[in-house]
Design a protein around this motif. Structure first.
Motif, mmCIF file in Angstrom:
data_model
loop_
_atom_site.group_PDB
_atom_site.id
_atom_site.type_symbol
_atom_site.label_atom_id
_atom_site.label_comp_id
_atom_site.label_asym_id
_atom_site.label_seq_id
_atom_site.Cartn_x
_atom_site.Cartn_y
_atom_site.Cartn_z
ATOM 1 N N GLU A 101 -12.111 71.437 104.807
ATOM 2 C CA GLU A 101 -13.332 72.234 104.691
ATOM 3 C C GLU A 101 -13.350 73.151 103.464
ATOM 4 N N LYS A 102 -12.301 73.099 102.645
ATOM 5 C CA LYS A 102 -12.253 73.985 101.487
ATOM 6 C C LYS A 102 -13.384 73.686 100.515
ATOM 7 N N LYS A 103 -13.945 74.758 99.960
ATOM 8 C CA LYS A 103 -15.078 74.644 99.051
ATOM 9 C C LYS A 103 -14.607 74.788 97.609
ATOM 10 N N LYS A 104 -15.103 73.904 96.768
ATOM 11 C CA LYS A 104 -14.785 73.995 95.348
ATOM 12 C C LYS A 104 -15.429 75.248 94.755
ATOM 13 N N LEU A 105 -14.918 75.647 93.602
ATOM 14 C CA LEU A 105 -15.483 76.798 92.911
ATOM 15 C C LEU A 105 -16.854 76.450 92.355
ATOM 16 N N ASN A 106 -17.802 77.320 92.585
ATOM 17 C CA ASN A 106 -19.142 77.144 92.013
ATOM 18 C C ASN A 106 -19.118 77.722 90.596
ATOM 19 N N VAL A 107 -19.169 76.847 89.598
ATOM 20 C CA VAL A 107 -18.918 77.250 88.210
ATOM 21 C C VAL A 107 -20.199 77.131 87.360
ATOM 22 N N LEU A 108 -20.413 78.130 86.509
ATOM 23 C CA LEU A 108 -21.514 78.114 85.545
ATOM 24 C C LEU A 108 -20.926 77.854 84.152
ATOM 25 N N TYR A 146 -22.001 82.694 91.395
ATOM 26 C CA TYR A 146 -20.957 81.878 90.762
ATOM 27 C C TYR A 146 -19.569 82.494 90.964
ATOM 28 N N ASP A 147 -18.574 81.595 91.138
ATOM 29 C CA ASP A 147 -17.189 82.036 91.316
ATOM 30 C C ASP A 147 -16.458 82.174 89.978
ATOM 31 N N LEU A 148 -16.896 81.408 88.983
ATOM 32 C CA LEU A 148 -16.174 81.385 87.708
ATOM 33 C C LEU A 148 -17.155 80.986 86.595
ATOM 34 N N PHE A 149 -16.833 81.434 85.362
ATOM 35 C CA PHE A 149 -17.710 81.147 84.221
ATOM 36 C C PHE A 149 -16.868 80.497 83.114
ATOM 37 N N LEU A 150 -17.387 79.386 82.588
ATOM 38 C CA LEU A 150 -16.760 78.713 81.457
ATOM 39 C C LEU A 150 -17.707 78.834 80.263
ATOM 40 N N SER A 151 -17.132 79.015 79.095
ATOM 41 C CA SER A 151 -17.970 79.157 77.899
ATOM 42 C C SER A 151 -17.321 78.478 76.704
ATOM 43 N N THR A 152 -18.165 77.860 75.883
ATOM 44 C CA THR A 152 -17.647 77.201 74.682
ATOM 45 C C THR A 152 -17.614 78.158 73.482
ATOM 46 N N GLU A 164 -5.907 79.281 91.088
ATOM 47 C CA GLU A 164 -5.771 80.659 91.566
ATOM 48 C C GLU A 164 -7.082 81.161 92.172
ATOM 49 N N HIS A 165 -8.200 80.892 91.503
ATOM 50 C CA HIS A 165 -9.507 81.293 92.036
ATOM 51 C C HIS A 165 -9.841 80.515 93.318
ATOM 52 N N PHE A 166 -9.460 79.254 93.328
ATOM 53 C CA PHE A 166 -9.710 78.392 94.500
ATOM 54 C C PHE A 166 -8.956 78.922 95.721
ATOM 55 N N LYS A 167 -7.692 79.298 95.507
ATOM 56 C CA LYS A 167 -6.891 79.862 96.605
ATOM 57 C C LYS A 167 -7.515 81.132 97.135
ATOM 58 N N GLU A 168 -7.973 82.000 96.255
ATOM 59 C CA GLU A 168 -8.567 83.266 96.666
ATOM 60 C C GLU A 168 -9.868 83.042 97.441
ATOM 61 N N LYS A 169 -10.666 82.108 96.943
ATOM 62 C CA LYS A 169 -11.938 81.820 97.621
ATOM 63 C C LYS A 169 -11.717 81.282 99.029
#
Length: 509
Positions: free
Chosen positions: A405-412, A455-461, A493-498
């Motif tokens: 049931e673990k949820k992936k990180l919702n990433v922008l 959002y749980d995490l942000f990626l940027s170029t 690490e973020h996935f574990k915390e979530k």
């Protein structure tokens, strides 16, 4: 030694004839129940002196033994007796529960305190601890000026009495009454807070078994014993003039249902032996329980206990996580298969070493602690002591369910590149980083106007992206090997915390 016990010893030593409990209670100024409990202590004091308490039904109690032994006892009143040896907090609460469930009048906390050798404050604390369970059984514990009593439907009261009798450690003593033909009747109170002795149980059980009904041959021993307890509860509630109620429509449906005739035979045997009357409602009430017990007779006691244990664990986990684990068929199935042999191990105190326990405690510490807490209910209900080794194995079932049931990180993804480059980047991240899901891509010029709370995490170029109090991970537009390694490390690490079990529990509360 308790001064009241000394006074009772003095009374019996100086009395050649039988004394009733009522006579003793008038002298020592205590309740009938308190005197009965004190008499158990008197017996333990007298035993080393070869002095016995002889009970004669309808007549009373008399102390019998050599004169020299009686003289020695008179001079030895400073013997210490552990009057609290029977009453741990759980045993005390079980005592109080059965006492208020079977009492015909409200029980005063002062009287319960006398019987259990504790303060009124302790009694109030124990009663408070019982309230949630009684509420679960659709009953209410009422505290009033007249005392403590139970409010609710009679059938729910009887069900609650049954639960406390069958989940009590004294339950095994009833087995000996049935199985051991050489059992020595001692007028011992198997359940201290119920005014019925081993002889009362023994006699009624024999009245029922002497009907020699074939249905007893269809039952496992445990189911037969449970049926006998149901009959006993009906018997004592009828004696106390506490009738059960069933609807007329329900009773009509039962008239032609299975085991009506057998139930009538059982009731008639008890009526003849004890001169009491089972009305039609009481007959049908017992019929329902006989039906329910016999209909499941092909299922062993261990099967049933394993299902109950699995169910109670799942219910405990559901409360902690506020998640419908009861819909997870794979969890129940695997847990049930584990609990079947576990029941046998726990019942017979068979240790089972868990070589993975140090790893489980280290890697799944939070999940282990939650499972250990949930196991307290099972220990209380079944009377088992569950070791950390066993809890470790149970934890793995919860870990597997949580993983499903673990949820992936919702990433922008914030980018300065073209649509084609962004789509390729999104696909590669979703494929190569299992903890992340790029749900949306926006242009670097517009991210400041967006609601970023979901959002749980942000990626940027681009390194020009700055979000206050949020973690932004810089990656290249092509996503090289270093980026993949970084994203997997940060993402995990973020996935574990979530998906932290303790965090789930906190959010739920």
């Amino acid at each position: 030694m308790n001064q009241r016990v000394i006074r009772i010893i003095q009374l019996l030593l100086n009395q050649e004839d039988y004394m009733t409990v009522d006579q003793i209670k008038e002298v020592v100024k205590a309740s009938n129940k308190t005197v009965r409990m004190d008499l158990k202590t008197v017996e333990s004091v007298c035993a080393p002196y070869n002095i016995e308490l002889i009970r004669k039904q309808g007549t009373g109690i008399r102390m019998v033994g050599p004169d020299s032994a009686k003289l020695a006892l008179k001079n030895k009143y400073n013997i210490e007796v552990d009057t609290n040896q029977e009453f741990s907090p759980l045993a005390r609460q079980s005592y109080i529960a059965l006492r208020i469930l079977t009492a015909t009048d409200p029980c005063k906390s002062s009287m319960l305190g006398e019987e259990l050798y504790v303060s009124k404050a302790t009694i109030h604390k124990d009663v408070h601890a019982l309230r949630d369970y009684f509420k679960h059984k659709k009953l209410e514990i009422v505290s009033s000026n007249t005392g403590i009593y139970v409010k609710g439907k009679e059938r729910h009261i009887r069900d609650c009495i049954f639960d406390y009798m069958t989940q009590n450690e004294k339950y095994n003593m009833l087995s000996e009454l049935i199985l051991n033909p050489d059992y020595r009747i001692t007028d011992y109170f198997i359940y201290p807070s119920i005014d019925y002795t081993d002889k009362n149980f023994y006699d009624l059980f024999n009245v029922v078994l002497e009907t020699k009904l074939s249905l007893f041959d269809e039952l496992s021993f445990d189911r037969m014993q449970r049926l006998l307890i149901r009959v006993f509860i009906s018997y004592i509630r009828i004696l106390d003039d506490c009738p059960v109620a069933l609807s007329k429509d329900f009773m009509r449906k039962l008239e032609n249902a299975n085991y009506y005739h057998e139930t009538e035979i059982i009731c008639e045997a008890i009526e003849k032996a004890y001169s009491i009357s089972f009305n039609e409602t009481e007959v049908h009430y017992l019929q329902v329980h006989i039906q329910s017990i016999v209909s499941d007779s092909n299922e062993t006691s261990t099967d049933t206990s394993a299902k109950v244990m699995a169910y109670q664990l799942i219910q405990g986990w559901m409360k902690q996580f506020d998640y419908p684990f009861d819909k997870d068929e794979e969890l129940f199935s695997s847990l049930y298969r584990h609990c079947k042999p576990a029941i046998t191990r726990l019942k017979h105190n068979i240790p089972m070493e868990n070589t993975l326990l140090p790893i489980i405690k280290n890697q799944f510490r939070n999940t282990f602690l939650i499972t250990k807490d949930c196991c307290k209910v099972i220990e209380r209900n079944f009377g088992y002591v569950i070791s950390d080794d066993e809890i470790g194995y149970l934890t793995l079932h919860l870990v597997a369910a949580l993983d499903r049931e673990k949820k992936k990180l919702n990433v922008l993804l914030i980018s300065e590149n073209s649509v084609g480059v962004n789509k390729l980047l999104q696909q590669r991240i979703n494929d190569l980083v299992p903890y992340m899901n790029i749900s949306r891509i926006i242009d670097v010029r517009s991210y400041r106007d967006e609601d970023l709370s979901e959002y749980d995490l942000f990626l940027s170029t681009t390194s020009a992206t700055i979000i206050t109090d949020k973690s932004v991970v810089k990656i290249s537009p092509i996503l090289d090997e270093a980026d993949i390694l970084k994203l997997n490390t940060v993402g995990y690490e973020h996935f574990k915390e979530k998906n932290n079990p303790i965090q789930y529990a906190k959010e739920k509360s």
